[in-house]
Design an enzyme around this catalytic site. Structure first.
Site, PDB file in Angstrom:
ATOM      1  N   HIS A  17       7.322  82.845  30.135  1.00  0.00           N
ATOM      2  CA  HIS A  17       6.254  83.609  29.708  1.00  0.00           C
ATOM      3  C   HIS A  17       7.365  84.643  28.695  1.00  0.00           C
ATOM      4  O   HIS A  17       6.124  85.084  27.676  1.00  0.00           O
ATOM      5  CB  HIS A  17       5.263  84.781  30.037  1.00  0.00           C
ATOM      6  N   LYS A  41     -11.947  80.835  38.468  1.00  0.00           N
ATOM      7  CA  LYS A  41     -10.773  80.576  39.117  1.00  0.00           C
ATOM      8  C   LYS A  41      -9.752  81.764  40.289  1.00  0.00           C
ATOM      9  O   LYS A  41      -9.465  82.835  40.184  1.00  0.00           O
ATOM     10  CB  LYS A  41      -9.856  80.105  37.990  1.00  0.00           C
ATOM     11  N   ARG A  90       6.209  73.428  27.427  1.00  0.00           N
ATOM     12  CA  ARG A  90       7.035  73.310  27.893  1.00  0.00           C
ATOM     13  C   ARG A  90       7.380  71.046  28.360  1.00  0.00           C
ATOM     14  O   ARG A  90       8.083  71.055  28.360  1.00  0.00           O
ATOM     15  CB  ARG A  90       7.220  73.348  29.871  1.00  0.00           C
ATOM     16  N   SER A 128       3.324  79.893  37.009  1.00  0.00           N
ATOM     17  CA  SER A 128       3.185  80.146  37.973  1.00  0.00           C
ATOM     18  C   SER A 128       2.895  79.645  38.694  1.00  0.00           C
ATOM     19  O   SER A 128       3.188  79.816  40.317  1.00  0.00           O
ATOM     20  CB  SER A 128       2.034  80.916  37.209  1.00  0.00           C
TER      21      SER A 128
HETATM   22  O1  PNS Z   1      -2.149  80.411  31.015  1.00  0.00           O
HETATM   23  P1  PNS Z   1      -3.373  79.520  31.039  1.00  0.00           P
HETATM   24  O2  PNS Z   1      -3.851  79.197  32.532  1.00  0.00           O
HETATM   25  O3  PNS Z   1      -2.475  77.689  30.385  1.00  0.00           O
HETATM   26  O4  PNS Z   1      -3.782  79.809  29.815  1.00  0.00           O
HETATM   27  C1  PNS Z   1      -5.693  79.266  29.621  1.00  0.00           C
HETATM   28  C2  PNS Z   1      -6.141  79.777  28.946  1.00  0.00           C
HETATM   29  C3  PNS Z   1      -6.539  81.404  28.960  1.00  0.00           C
HETATM   30  C4  PNS Z   1      -5.438  80.245  27.228  1.00  0.00           C
HETATM   31  C5  PNS Z   1      -7.545  79.170  28.357  1.00  0.00           C
HETATM   32  O5  PNS Z   1      -7.805  78.751  29.101  1.00  0.00           O
HETATM   33  C6  PNS Z   1      -8.341  79.904  27.781  1.00  0.00           C
HETATM   34  O6  PNS Z   1      -8.983  80.527  26.479  1.00  0.00           O
HETATM   35  N1  PNS Z   1      -9.357  80.283  28.639  1.00  0.00           N
HETATM   36  C7  PNS Z   1     -11.061  81.144  27.700  1.00  0.00           C
HETATM   37  C8  PNS Z   1     -11.798  80.859  27.769  1.00  0.00           C
HETATM   38  C9  PNS Z   1     -12.257  79.722  26.277  1.00  0.00           C
HETATM   39  O7  PNS Z   1     -12.155  79.795  25.706  1.00  0.00           O
HETATM   40  N2  PNS Z   1     -12.116  78.178  26.760  1.00  0.00           N
HETATM   41  C10 PNS Z   1     -12.059  77.359  25.904  1.00  0.00           C
HETATM   42  C11 PNS Z   1     -10.677  76.875  25.515  1.00  0.00           C
HETATM   43  S1  PNS Z   1     -10.400  75.444  25.522  1.00  0.00           S
END
Ligand code: PNS
Length: 160
Positions: A17, A41, A90, A128
């Site tokens: 990150h 989550k 990745r 993670s």
């Molecule tokens: O580190 P991650 O878990 O891959 O991040 C995912 C994240 C937080 C970027 C994604 O889940 C997100 O944008 N969550 C906010 C809710 C949202 O907007 N969901 C719709 C997008 S598809």
């Protein structure tokens, strides 16, 4: 001023990150790193703890702001008046996940663009969830997470 939003769960933040955020500063003048709060989550760290770790890891970079948000990413982008999302990729499986998310975000708000950076090879195996497993089984986080994150993760997992 070119500003990007780098969202994620950051549970916990990894060297991968930090590498993406560092390299993002070669392209953007400012990056807002935003911890997504998702109460459904299961996470090891509370959002406030993730924000605190990111603040510590990135304290030398004045072009970085750390924040958290709950709800849709596009709504948070609108609130912060940002139209560029920065994400790292990745693997091929990341690509599929990221493609879906970026397309969904564009349907929700066509003004938003997602910019992807390929992870540096040495970080391509880091996630993670793998780190949590390594530390839970007594392995070393060297080369994957900062020593501060490793210490906090060990404390957390010991309490569980
Ligand atoms: O580190 P991650 O878990 O891959 O991040 C995912 C994240 C937080 C970027 C994604 O889940 C997100 O944008 N969550 C906010 C809710 C949202 O907007 N969901 C719709 C997008 S598809």
């Amino acid at each position: 001023m070119k500003i990007a939003l780098c969202p994620g769960s950051f549970d916990p933040p990894t060297d991968g990150h930090i590498n993406i955020i560092d390299r993002g500063l070669r392209i953007f003048d400012k990056i807002i790193v935003a911890v997504a709060i998702n109460r459904s989550k299961k996470a090891v760290f509370e959002p406030e703890e993730r924000v605190a770790m990111l603040r510590e890891l990135l304290k030398d970079k004045k072009e970085i702001e750390i924040d958290s948000f709950e709800g849709l990413l596009v709504d948070y982008c609108r609130k912060k008046k940002i139209s560029t999302i920065l994400r790292g990729i990745r693997t091929v499986s990341d690509y599929e996940y990221e493609l879906q998310m970026s397309l969904a975000n564009r349907i929700l708000n066509p003004d938003i663009e997602t910019i992807f950076m390929m992870t540096e090879g040495r970080y391509s195996h880091i996630s993670s969830s793998i780190i949590k497993e390594v530390i839970a089984f007594g392995g070393s986080g060297n080369g994957m997470i900062h020593s501060l994150v490793e210490k906090k993760l060990k404390e957390k997992l010991r309490k569980k």
